[in-house]
Design a protein around this motif. Structure first.
Motif, PDB file in Angstrom:
ATOM      1  N   LEU A 124       0.880  -1.169   0.000  1.00 28.71           N
ATOM      2  CA  LEU A 124       0.000   0.000   0.000  1.00 28.71           C
ATOM      3  C   LEU A 124       0.916   1.216   0.000  1.00 28.71           C
ATOM      4  CD1 LEU A 124      -2.395  -1.047   2.949  1.00 28.71           C
ATOM      5  CD2 LEU A 124      -2.685  -1.510   0.497  1.00 28.71           C
ATOM      6  N   ILE A 125       0.595   2.191  -0.841  1.00 29.41           N
ATOM      7  CA  ILE A 125       1.309   3.476  -0.737  1.00 29.41           C
ATOM      8  C   ILE A 125       0.320   4.466  -0.142  1.00 29.41           C
ATOM      9  CG2 ILE A 125       2.546   5.344  -1.902  1.00 29.41           C
ATOM     10  CD1 ILE A 125       3.302   3.457  -4.108  1.00 29.41           C
ATOM     11  N   VAL A 126       0.657   5.018   1.008  1.00 32.88           N
ATOM     12  CA  VAL A 126      -0.218   6.014   1.612  1.00 32.88           C
ATOM     13  C   VAL A 126       0.403   7.385   1.345  1.00 32.88           C
ATOM     14  CG1 VAL A 126      -1.476   6.714   3.673  1.00 32.88           C
ATOM     15  CG2 VAL A 126      -0.764   4.327   3.406  1.00 32.88           C
ATOM     16  N   VAL A 127      -0.363   8.209   0.645  1.00 28.55           N
ATOM     17  CA  VAL A 127       0.131   9.555   0.309  1.00 28.55           C
ATOM     18  C   VAL A 127      -0.390  10.511   1.379  1.00 28.55           C
ATOM     19  CG1 VAL A 127       0.204  11.367  -1.443  1.00 28.55           C
ATOM     20  CG2 VAL A 127      -0.059   8.959  -2.144  1.00 28.55           C
ATOM     21  N   PHE A 128       0.525  11.237   1.989  1.00 22.51           N
ATOM     22  CA  PHE A 128       0.154  12.254   2.979  1.00 22.51           C
ATOM     23  C   PHE A 128       0.417  13.630   2.394  1.00 22.51           C
ATOM     24  CE2 PHE A 128       0.659   8.589   5.658  1.00 22.51           C
ATOM     25  CZ  PHE A 128      -0.248   8.787   6.688  1.00 22.51           C
ATOM     26  N   LYS A 129      -0.457  14.584   2.749  1.00 23.24           N
ATOM     27  CA  LYS A 129      -0.174  15.974   2.378  1.00 23.24           C
ATOM     28  C   LYS A 129       0.296  16.711   3.623  1.00 23.24           C
ATOM     29  CE  LYS A 129      -4.857  17.839   2.969  1.00 23.24           C
ATOM     30  NZ  LYS A 129      -5.870  18.728   2.392  1.00 23.24           N
ATOM     31  N   ILE A 130       1.202  17.649   3.417  1.00 16.36           N
ATOM     32  CA  ILE A 130       1.784  18.374   4.557  1.00 16.36           C
ATOM     33  C   ILE A 130       1.363  19.840   4.440  1.00 16.36           C
ATOM     34  CG2 ILE A 130       3.919  18.903   5.800  1.00 16.36           C
ATOM     35  CD1 ILE A 130       5.173  16.457   4.435  1.00 16.36           C
ATOM     36  N   ASP A 131       0.406  20.243   5.254  1.00 16.44           N
ATOM     37  CA  ASP A 131      -0.162  21.597   5.139  1.00 16.44           C
ATOM     38  C   ASP A 131       0.784  22.674   5.654  1.00 16.44           C
ATOM     39  OD1 ASP A 131      -2.683  21.175   3.954  1.00 16.44           O
ATOM     40  OD2 ASP A 131      -3.390  20.267   5.809  1.00 16.44           O
ATOM     41  N   TYR A 132       1.651  22.328   6.606  1.00 19.95           N
ATOM     42  CA  TYR A 132       2.539  23.331   7.200  1.00 19.95           C
ATOM     43  C   TYR A 132       3.742  22.639   7.832  1.00 19.95           C
ATOM     44  CZ  TYR A 132       0.389  21.585  11.463  1.00 19.95           C
ATOM     45  OH  TYR A 132      -0.045  20.750  12.467  1.00 19.95           O
ATOM     46  N   LEU A 133       4.784  23.399   8.080  1.00 20.87           N
ATOM     47  CA  LEU A 133       5.952  22.903   8.831  1.00 20.87           C
ATOM     48  C   LEU A 133       6.044  23.706  10.110  1.00 20.87           C
ATOM     49  CD1 LEU A 133       9.049  22.306   6.531  1.00 20.87           C
ATOM     50  CD2 LEU A 133       7.512  20.628   7.576  1.00 20.87           C
ATOM     51  N   LYS A 134       6.272  23.024  11.220  1.00 17.10           N
ATOM     52  CA  LYS A 134       6.334  23.727  12.496  1.00 17.10           C
ATOM     53  C   LYS A 134       7.769  23.706  13.006  1.00 17.10           C
ATOM     54  CE  LYS A 134       3.811  23.890  16.780  1.00 17.10           C
ATOM     55  NZ  LYS A 134       3.121  23.143  17.788  1.00 17.10           N
ATOM     56  N   THR A 135       8.322  24.883  13.257  1.00 15.55           N
ATOM     57  CA  THR A 135       9.642  24.933  13.879  1.00 15.55           C
ATOM     58  C   THR A 135       9.429  25.403  15.324  1.00 15.55           C
ATOM     59  OG1 THR A 135      10.030  27.231  13.325  1.00 15.55           O
ATOM     60  CG2 THR A 135      10.707  25.602  11.683  1.00 15.55           C
ATOM     61  N   ASP A 136      10.507  25.573  16.081  1.00 13.94           N
ATOM     62  CA  ASP A 136      10.372  26.011  17.482  1.00 13.94           C
ATOM     63  C   ASP A 136       9.692  27.369  17.566  1.00 13.94           C
ATOM     64  OD1 ASP A 136      11.480  23.755  18.360  1.00 13.94           O
ATOM     65  OD2 ASP A 136      13.517  24.560  18.623  1.00 13.94           O
ATOM     66  N   SER A 137       9.983  28.227  16.571  1.00 19.12           N
ATOM     67  CA  SER A 137       9.517  29.615  16.679  1.00 19.12           C
ATOM     68  C   SER A 137       8.317  29.956  15.808  1.00 19.12           C
ATOM     69  CB  SER A 137      10.671  30.549  16.327  1.00 19.12           C
ATOM     70  OG  SER A 137      11.159  30.187  15.053  1.00 19.12           O
ATOM     71  N   GLU A 138       8.066  29.163  14.761  1.00 19.50           N
ATOM     72  CA  GLU A 138       6.987  29.575  13.848  1.00 19.50           C
ATOM     73  C   GLU A 138       6.362  28.392  13.124  1.00 19.50           C
ATOM     74  OE1 GLU A 138       8.491  31.851  10.523  1.00 19.50           O
ATOM     75  OE2 GLU A 138      10.341  30.713  10.505  1.00 19.50           O
ATOM     76  N   ILE A 139       5.208  28.714  12.511  1.00 17.31           N
ATOM     77  CA  ILE A 139       4.546  27.737  11.647  1.00 17.31           C
ATOM     78  C   ILE A 139       4.641  28.257  10.218  1.00 17.31           C
ATOM     79  CG2 ILE A 139       2.287  26.843  10.972  1.00 17.31           C
ATOM     80  CD1 ILE A 139       1.640  26.441  13.863  1.00 17.31           C
ATOM     81  N   LYS A 140       5.227  27.463   9.324  1.00 12.98           N
ATOM     82  CA  LYS A 140       5.362  27.886   7.928  1.00 12.98           C
ATOM     83  C   LYS A 140       4.310  27.169   7.096  1.00 12.98           C
ATOM     84  CE  LYS A 140      10.171  29.178   7.625  1.00 12.98           C
ATOM     85  NZ  LYS A 140      11.498  28.846   7.133  1.00 12.98           N
ATOM     86  N   LYS A 141       3.375  27.938   6.568  1.00 11.71           N
ATOM     87  CA  LYS A 141       2.286  27.355   5.788  1.00 11.71           C
ATOM     88  C   LYS A 141       2.759  26.975   4.382  1.00 11.71           C
ATOM     89  CE  LYS A 141      -1.832  28.949   4.871  1.00 11.71           C
ATOM     90  NZ  LYS A 141      -2.627  27.763   4.643  1.00 11.71           N
ATOM     91  N   HIS A 142       2.248  25.886   3.881  1.00 11.56           N
ATOM     92  CA  HIS A 142       2.516  25.533   2.487  1.00 11.56           C
ATOM     93  C   HIS A 142       1.408  26.087   1.594  1.00 11.56           C
ATOM     94  CE1 HIS A 142       5.227  21.989   3.847  1.00 11.56           C
ATOM     95  NE2 HIS A 142       5.867  23.130   3.832  1.00 11.56           N
ATOM     96  N   TYR A 143       1.694  26.155   0.296  1.00 11.94           N
ATOM     97  CA  TYR A 143       0.738  26.771  -0.630  1.00 11.94           C
ATOM     98  C   TYR A 143       0.217  25.737  -1.624  1.00 11.94           C
ATOM     99  CZ  TYR A 143       3.967  30.231   1.135  1.00 11.94           C
ATOM    100  OH  TYR A 143       4.780  30.947   1.958  1.00 11.94           O
ATOM    101  N   TYR A 144      -1.032  25.882  -2.018  1.00 14.76           N
ATOM    102  CA  TYR A 144      -1.619  25.018  -3.039  1.00 14.76           C
ATOM    103  C   TYR A 144      -1.307  23.531  -2.763  1.00 14.76           C
ATOM    104  CZ  TYR A 144      -2.333  29.383  -5.506  1.00 14.76           C
ATOM    105  OH  TYR A 144      -2.732  30.641  -5.832  1.00 14.76           O
ATOM    106  N   VAL A 145      -1.564  23.149  -1.540  1.00 15.23           N
ATOM    107  CA  VAL A 145      -1.160  21.798  -1.125  1.00 15.23           C
ATOM    108  C   VAL A 145      -1.946  20.721  -1.886  1.00 15.23           C
ATOM    109  CG1 VAL A 145      -1.108  20.215   0.838  1.00 15.23           C
ATOM    110  CG2 VAL A 145      -0.347  22.582   1.121  1.00 15.23           C
ATOM    111  N   ASN A 146      -3.267  20.881  -1.984  1.00 17.09           N
ATOM    112  CA  ASN A 146      -4.060  19.849  -2.682  1.00 17.09           C
ATOM    113  C   ASN A 146      -3.660  19.725  -4.151  1.00 17.09           C
ATOM    114  OD1 ASN A 146      -5.621  19.021  -0.491  1.00 17.09           O
ATOM    115  ND2 ASN A 146      -6.992  20.766  -0.759  1.00 17.09           N
ATOM    116  N   GLU A 147      -3.470  20.879  -4.783  1.00 17.06           N
ATOM    117  CA  GLU A 147      -3.074  20.846  -6.198  1.00 17.06           C
ATOM    118  C   GLU A 147      -1.727  20.135  -6.347  1.00 17.06           C
ATOM    119  OE1 GLU A 147      -4.142  23.400  -4.497  1.00 17.06           O
ATOM    120  OE2 GLU A 147      -5.610  24.568  -5.629  1.00 17.06           O
TER     121      GLU A 147
END
Ligand SMILES: Cc1cc2nc3c(=O)[nH]c(=O)nc-3n(C[C@H](O)[C@H](O)[C@H](O)COP(=O)(O)O)c2cc1C
Length: 220
Positions: A124-147
């Motif tokens: 099985l290949i399970v594909v995950f989408k990553i909406d954001y990355l969290k570091t110690d100081s901030e949350i970095k949002k990703h763009y057009y994740v579904n596309e």
């Protein structure tokens, strides 16, 4: 000032004839792809999956964030756990959650809540989408994740088809159990669950039609 570091783009210019040959041959290959719901347990060289994931990883993505993760599940125990959890959700969906209009649309495909293929398919290949990355100081949002993840998944399916393997694009709903079973971090959301392998002997597929060219394209 732009901080972009650039490299020379290597482009292979094809003759018109070669382009037509390649275009037709890829179309013929992709025309044969079908969603398969009956798998053979036959195993195959796992490195083929690595090639498919590498191909998926070449996809374009919003701001090049590459907001995807591909988890390859080979363990029979995990596949069993996934099947049990998927069937639990799907039973509830088919029997209580889906509106009649959805059930009517699914009827010609002959699907129901039974998902034996999740245990039978070798991988099985399970594909995950990553909406954001969290570091110690901030949350970095990703763009057009579904596309972006949709494009990468399309390349994944095309690559697997090109290697003679069959797939099902599966979305047991809701899919959050996959994050728990596969122990993924909170910023990864299940996107697709794709069994991969060979079809069971004498497998049949629904007799469906694809739209004609003129229905899906207008030249203006
Ligand atoms: C986003 C998406 C979700 C899907 N989810 C399911 C699913 O949960 N179960 C299933 O049996 N098929 C699922 N399918 C497969 C479709 O039913 C199938 O692609 C469609 O009927 C066309 O058939 P084909 O793939 O053989 O061309 C899904 C397809 C897509 C693109």
């Amino acid at each position: 000032m732009s901080k972009m570091k650039s490299v020379k783009f290597e482009h292979e210019r094809l003759s018109r004839e070669e382009s037509v040959i390649r275009g037709k041959s890829f179309y013929e290959l992709m025309k044969r792809r079908r969603s398969i719901r009956h798998f053979s347990p036959e195993k195959f060289d796992r490195s083929l999956l690595e090639l498919a994931v590498r191909t998926a990883g070449t996809a374009p993505s919003g701001a090049n964030k590459q907001p995807w993760k591909f988890i390859i599940v080979e363990s029979p125990e995990l596949k069993k756990e996934i099947r049990i959890a998927a069937e639990k959700e799907e039973k509830e969906s088919y029997e209580q959650r889906m509106p009649q209009s959805w059930l009517d649309d699914l009827a010609p495909l002959g699907t129901d809540w039974h998902k034996e293929f999740l245990e039978i398919a070798p991988y099985l290949i399970v594909v995950f989408k990553i909406d954001y990355l969290k570091t110690d100081s901030e949350i970095k949002k990703h763009y057009y994740v579904n596309e972006s993840v949709g494009l990468a998944s399309g390349l994944l399916l095309a690559s697997l088809q090109n290697m003679g393997l069959v797939t099902l694009t599966h979305t047991p709903s809701p899919m959050n159990f996959l994050r728990k079973i596969l122990n993924r971090p909170a910023n990864e959301k299940p996107f697709l669950l794709i069994p991969v392998g060979f079809p069971a002997e004498n497998t049949e597929v629904p007799d469906i039609k694809k739209k004609e060219f003129n229905e899906i394209c207008e030249i203006i």
